[in-house]
Design an enzyme around this catalytic site. Sequence first.
Site, PDB file in Angstrom:
ATOM      1  CG  ASP A   1     -12.760   3.570   5.480  1.00  0.00           C
ATOM      2  OD1 ASP A   1     -12.301   4.288   6.405  1.00  0.00           O
ATOM      3  OD2 ASP A   1     -12.471   3.765   4.285  1.00  0.00           O
TER       4      ASP A   1
ATOM      5  CB  SER B   1      -9.307   5.012   7.316  1.00  0.00           C
ATOM      6  OG  SER B   1      -9.666   5.163   5.978  1.00  0.00           O
TER       7      SER B   1
ATOM      8  NE  ARG C   1     -11.042  10.098   9.343  1.00  0.00           N
ATOM      9  CZ  ARG C   1     -10.141   9.372   8.666  1.00  0.00           C
ATOM     10  NH1 ARG C   1     -10.466   8.225   8.133  1.00  0.00           N
ATOM     11  NH2 ARG C   1      -8.911   9.807   8.549  1.00  0.00           N
TER      12      ARG C   1
ATOM     13  CE  LYS D   1      -9.773   2.386   3.136  1.00  0.00           C
ATOM     14  NZ  LYS D   1      -9.907   3.766   2.726  1.00  0.00           N
TER      15      LYS D   1
ATOM     16  CG  HIS E   1      -1.678   1.313   1.340  1.00  0.00           C
ATOM     17  ND1 HIS E   1      -2.820   1.541   0.602  1.00  0.00           N
ATOM     18  CD2 HIS E   1      -1.446   2.450   2.043  1.00  0.00           C
ATOM     19  CE1 HIS E   1      -3.254   2.761   0.867  1.00  0.00           C
ATOM     20  NE2 HIS E   1      -2.449   3.329   1.739  1.00  0.00           N
TER      21      HIS E   1
HETATM   22  N1  URA Z   1      -6.631   7.186   2.842  1.00  0.00           N
HETATM   23  C1  URA Z   1      -7.590   6.419   3.433  1.00  0.00           C
HETATM   24  O1  URA Z   1      -8.036   5.418   2.886  1.00  0.00           O
HETATM   25  N2  URA Z   1      -8.043   6.816   4.652  1.00  0.00           N
HETATM   26  C2  URA Z   1      -7.589   7.911   5.297  1.00  0.00           C
HETATM   27  O2  URA Z   1      -8.036   8.181   6.394  1.00  0.00           O
HETATM   28  C3  URA Z   1      -6.588   8.690   4.673  1.00  0.00           C
HETATM   29  C4  URA Z   1      -6.126   8.293   3.429  1.00  0.00           C
END
Ligand code: URA
Length: 451
Positions: free
Chosen positions: A161, A183, A168, A187, A82
């Site tokens: 999320d 977050s 957010r 995922k 990632h």
């Molecule tokens: N990318 C995400 O998936 N979540 C965040 O909170 C910030 C960047």
Amino acid sequence: MHTIDLIRKKRDGGTLDARELSFLVAGAADESIPPEQLAAWLMATWLRGLSLEETRALTIAMRDSGEKFDPRTLGKIAVDKHSTGGVGDKTSFLVAPLAAACGLAVPMISGRALGHTGGTLDKLEAIPGYRTALALDEFEAVLKRCGASIVSQTPALVPADRVLYALRDRTGTVENPGLICASILSKKLAAGLNALVLDVKTGSGAFLRKREDADYLAALMVATAEAAGTRTAALMTDMSQPLGRMAGNWIEIAECVELLRGERRAGSEDVRELSLLLAGWMIHLGGKADTPQTGSRLAEAALLHGSALDIFFRMVEAQSGDISVFDDLKGFHKPGATEVMEAWKSGYVAEMDTTALGWAVQRLGAGREKAGEPVDPHAGIEFHAKRGTRLKKGQPFATLYATKREMLAEPAELIRKAVTIAEAAPDTVPLIDWIFTKDSAEAYLASRTRS
Ligand code: URA
């Protein structure tokens, strides 16, 4: 349990336990808790912060909030990478087939372009026919056939999320390390990974500009993912200039196909090197090499042998992409308007405001400002010089590819302001300057908690 009690507890500086966080996450996922209460809890969290235990419990609760992918049916170790996002950051198209060529499964769930950074899915969709929205059984079938698959998030994966991130975004509570960590990791971990390599960008194009913030997030993600049972390392990598020669959609895919074919071009060496390093860590953490260095050597062998290229093409075909477009990479590229931008003075390319360069790519049509907007597969920038290149006035600095001619002027102005050409050569910046593994991440977090 009552949401109001949990909001008050956090507001007053208390710590929520795993059961309380699971209650809030479940309420976000099934929308049984109203947005104003979730927003109040998010703001209390932003102001009071999350402890390491809270971050871990929140990540796990979010990971488990919906459908999950179980890679055990693949009979292989599942690894992924990632990146926190950058400009010209195209390593996914290299590391996924490289790690798969070394016997690992790479179930990669990726995102779209937003703001100044590009999106893996938009780049792949520049290939005619490529489907990113696969159901989990199709995802599994592609992984079984090819070893790697790059897809979008399904609506049922980590639903908490989707609700919390949107809130957010609207309530000024994005920039909190614990919330960001939960977050991102929820995922990734919903794909059932055995190992994860994080590419955390630093420098002028990074999501977190302050180095201590980037270090903290990296260490937090490593410690949290490890605590959730996934072997993880974070490489702190340079984003003080765009990665490689190309920034856009199709042109980034084309740059990767050249690299997978074993071609070496000045300007693309950093992408090649970074991809081999990241793949080396994936192969090492996935148990196929004793050290990351051996992992990189295995990855390079897969590159030179052509097996990674073969896997990439097979993955594209398995996801309905038309691989005939790779026969003529330049011929397929049909931007609406093209302009060569020349160096406006002689000297060394010194500093680059990479975030501004990312906005220039977006304004040419390659990216989007708001979620859901379309992107132009052919737009983008080809850079002919990197930091430290000596240019003569009038020499080509970049080629701009836009959707239409009227879209060239603003990005050209942005580039001119973003790039400093100076008499002295700039200091070189290493591609990777630090690596967090479980032990170093925990030690770093302990030292930050003490100070
Ligand atoms: N990318 C995400 O998936 N979540 C965040 O909170 C910030 C960047």
